[in-house]
Design a protein around this motif. Structure first.
Motif, PDB file in Angstrom:
ATOM      1  N   THR A 100      11.807  72.609   2.670  1.00  0.00           N
ATOM      2  CA  THR A 100      11.438  73.172   1.372  1.00  0.00           C
ATOM      3  C   THR A 100      12.697  73.523   0.588  1.00  0.00           C
ATOM      4  OG1 THR A 100      11.421  75.511   1.983  1.00  0.00           O
ATOM      5  CG2 THR A 100       9.455  74.211   2.527  1.00  0.00           C
ATOM      6  N   GLU A 101      12.533  73.773  -0.689  1.00  0.00           N
ATOM      7  CA  GLU A 101      13.677  74.099  -1.534  1.00  0.00           C
ATOM      8  C   GLU A 101      14.186  75.523  -1.312  1.00  0.00           C
ATOM      9  OE1 GLU A 101      13.781  72.144  -5.594  1.00  0.00           O
ATOM     10  OE2 GLU A 101      11.637  72.015  -5.131  1.00  0.00           O
ATOM     11  N   LEU A 102      13.476  76.299  -0.509  1.00  0.00           N
ATOM     12  CA  LEU A 102      13.948  77.639  -0.181  1.00  0.00           C
ATOM     13  C   LEU A 102      14.797  77.659   1.079  1.00  0.00           C
ATOM     14  CD1 LEU A 102      11.338  78.225  -2.011  1.00  0.00           C
ATOM     15  CD2 LEU A 102      11.353  80.451  -0.905  1.00  0.00           C
ATOM     16  N   ALA A 103      14.970  76.515   1.734  1.00  0.00           N
ATOM     17  CA  ALA A 103      15.672  76.493   3.016  1.00  0.00           C
ATOM     18  C   ALA A 103      17.107  77.013   2.889  1.00  0.00           C
ATOM     19  CB  ALA A 103      15.664  75.078   3.586  1.00  0.00           C
ATOM     20  N   ALA A 143      10.448  80.021  -7.509  1.00  0.00           N
ATOM     21  CA  ALA A 143       9.757  79.896  -6.222  1.00  0.00           C
ATOM     22  C   ALA A 143       8.961  81.144  -5.877  1.00  0.00           C
ATOM     23  CB  ALA A 143      10.782  79.608  -5.118  1.00  0.00           C
ATOM     24  N   TYR A 144       7.829  80.909  -5.215  1.00  0.00           N
ATOM     25  CA  TYR A 144       6.954  81.980  -4.716  1.00  0.00           C
ATOM     26  C   TYR A 144       6.862  81.828  -3.209  1.00  0.00           C
ATOM     27  CZ  TYR A 144       5.511  82.684  -9.554  1.00  0.00           C
ATOM     28  OH  TYR A 144       5.501  82.950 -10.908  1.00  0.00           O
ATOM     29  N   ASP A 145       7.183  82.904  -2.490  1.00  0.00           N
ATOM     30  CA  ASP A 145       7.216  82.887  -1.041  1.00  0.00           C
ATOM     31  C   ASP A 145       6.089  83.747  -0.465  1.00  0.00           C
ATOM     32  OD1 ASP A 145       7.955  82.691   1.617  1.00  0.00           O
ATOM     33  OD2 ASP A 145       9.792  83.857   1.415  1.00  0.00           O
ATOM     34  N   MET A 146       6.300  85.061  -0.386  1.00  0.00           N
ATOM     35  CA  MET A 146       5.288  85.940   0.184  1.00  0.00           C
ATOM     36  C   MET A 146       3.997  85.941  -0.628  1.00  0.00           C
ATOM     37  SD  MET A 146       4.440  87.832   2.677  1.00  0.00           S
ATOM     38  CE  MET A 146       6.001  88.197   3.514  1.00  0.00           C
ATOM     39  N   GLU A 206      -0.175  76.792   1.635  1.00  0.00           N
ATOM     40  CA  GLU A 206       0.290  76.255   2.916  1.00  0.00           C
ATOM     41  C   GLU A 206       1.799  76.173   3.019  1.00  0.00           C
ATOM     42  OE1 GLU A 206      -1.695  75.816   5.451  1.00  0.00           O
ATOM     43  OE2 GLU A 206      -3.314  76.539   4.172  1.00  0.00           O
ATOM     44  N   GLU A 207       2.500  76.374   1.926  1.00  0.00           N
ATOM     45  CA  GLU A 207       3.956  76.356   1.904  1.00  0.00           C
ATOM     46  C   GLU A 207       4.424  77.074   0.647  1.00  0.00           C
ATOM     47  OE1 GLU A 207       5.232  72.328   1.812  1.00  0.00           O
ATOM     48  OE2 GLU A 207       4.401  71.931  -0.167  1.00  0.00           O
ATOM     49  N   PRO A 208       5.701  77.410   0.562  1.00  0.00           N
ATOM     50  CA  PRO A 208       6.183  78.063  -0.650  1.00  0.00           C
ATOM     51  C   PRO A 208       5.825  77.250  -1.893  1.00  0.00           C
ATOM     52  CG  PRO A 208       7.861  78.129   1.052  1.00  0.00           C
ATOM     53  CD  PRO A 208       6.767  77.247   1.567  1.00  0.00           C
ATOM     54  N   LEU A 209       5.512  77.955  -2.956  1.00  0.00           N
ATOM     55  CA  LEU A 209       5.134  77.317  -4.214  1.00  0.00           C
ATOM     56  C   LEU A 209       6.362  77.266  -5.116  1.00  0.00           C
ATOM     57  CD1 LEU A 209       2.686  76.233  -5.821  1.00  0.00           C
ATOM     58  CD2 LEU A 209       2.372  78.561  -6.692  1.00  0.00           C
TER      59      LEU A 209
END
Length: 243
Positions: free
Chosen positions: A12-15, A125-128, A136-139
């Motif tokens: 994901t792009e949050l990695a 990005a949206y995580d929590m 199902e995964e970060p937005l």
């Protein structure tokens, strides 16, 4: 009832961001380094503006409130330490948004960062929030800083009015974090960008460090119990790159 879901940042792009989050050692509460990645020259806390609960549109800053109450305005100030948030009957008198920087401050911050970033694309990005709303995964969405409000409107039916939780430009020259549970936003950036944000009259901000506490009880005694959302406690089991 506890509900456990697996959540991974791999691919994901949050990695990249999650690889740079964490705290160096054990301690009470939570700290800035758990929200904003390491490697920046400066870190800031931006306080979410208080609004009157009566719908009058009146606002109040944390600093003026603290000064009126004879309380030090400092980087770990908790809203719990500000007296008079509730009326004599227990009704809420002043409120501030949890998980979302207020619109006035959000617009001011976006304008300041636009002056630094130019026309670079921005990752929102949206995580929590995504986890709690059943994604199902970060937005993740991409737009310009001018498109921030459009992004919020687009995803509102999927993650509510919170966030974005993280936003950063293509060159990763800064990161803005508005945690889903907090009433302040945190920024990692250059010293020059930090000075511009601190000089903005529309923003109430203070310098912080990676070890500054961010939780609600930062300047109070620790809570005796964890706060749950309704009757369901969502437990995130992260795999891959998150510390």
């Amino acid at each position: 009832m506890a509900q456990t879901r697996e959540w991974t940042y791999d691919g994901t792009e949050l990695a990249w961001l999650q690889e740079r989050l964490g705290r160096p050692g054990a301690g009470p509460g939570h700290v800035v380094s758990e929200l904003v990645p390491s490697g920046f020259e400066a870190y800031l806390r931006i306080f979410h503006r208080f609004e009157a609960a009566d719908g009058s549109g009146r606002t109040r800053t944390w600093q003026t409130w603290a000064e009126a109450a004879g309380i030090e305005f400092h980087p770990e100030l908790s809203h719990f330490s500000l007296p008079g948030r509730h009326g004599a009957g227990g009704e809420l008198v002043w409120t501030t948004e949890e998980g979302a920087l207020d619109g006035r401050s959000r617009g001011a911050l976006a304008r300041r960062l636009a002056g630094v970033t130019g026309d670079q694309g921005i990752c929102f990005a949206y995580d929590m929030a995504a986890l709690c709303w059943g994604e199902e995964e970060p937005l993740v969405r991409h737009a310009s800083l001018a498109g921030l409000e459009s992004v919020r409107e687009e995803v509102a039916d999927r993650v509510g009015s919170a966030g974005p939780e993280f936003w950063w430009p293509q060159d990763r020259g800064w990161v803005v974090t508005t945690d889903y549970d907090l009433r302040s936003t945190y920024v990692g950036c250059s010293n020059e960008t930090a000075e511009q944000i601190l000089d903005d009259d529309e923003l109430e901000a203070l310098p912080v460090t990676p070890l500054t506490r961010v939780d609600w009880y930062a300047d109070r005694r620790p809570p005796t119990a964890h706060r749950l959302r309704g009757e369901t406690q969502v437990v995130m089991v992260a795999t891959g790159s998150r510390p």
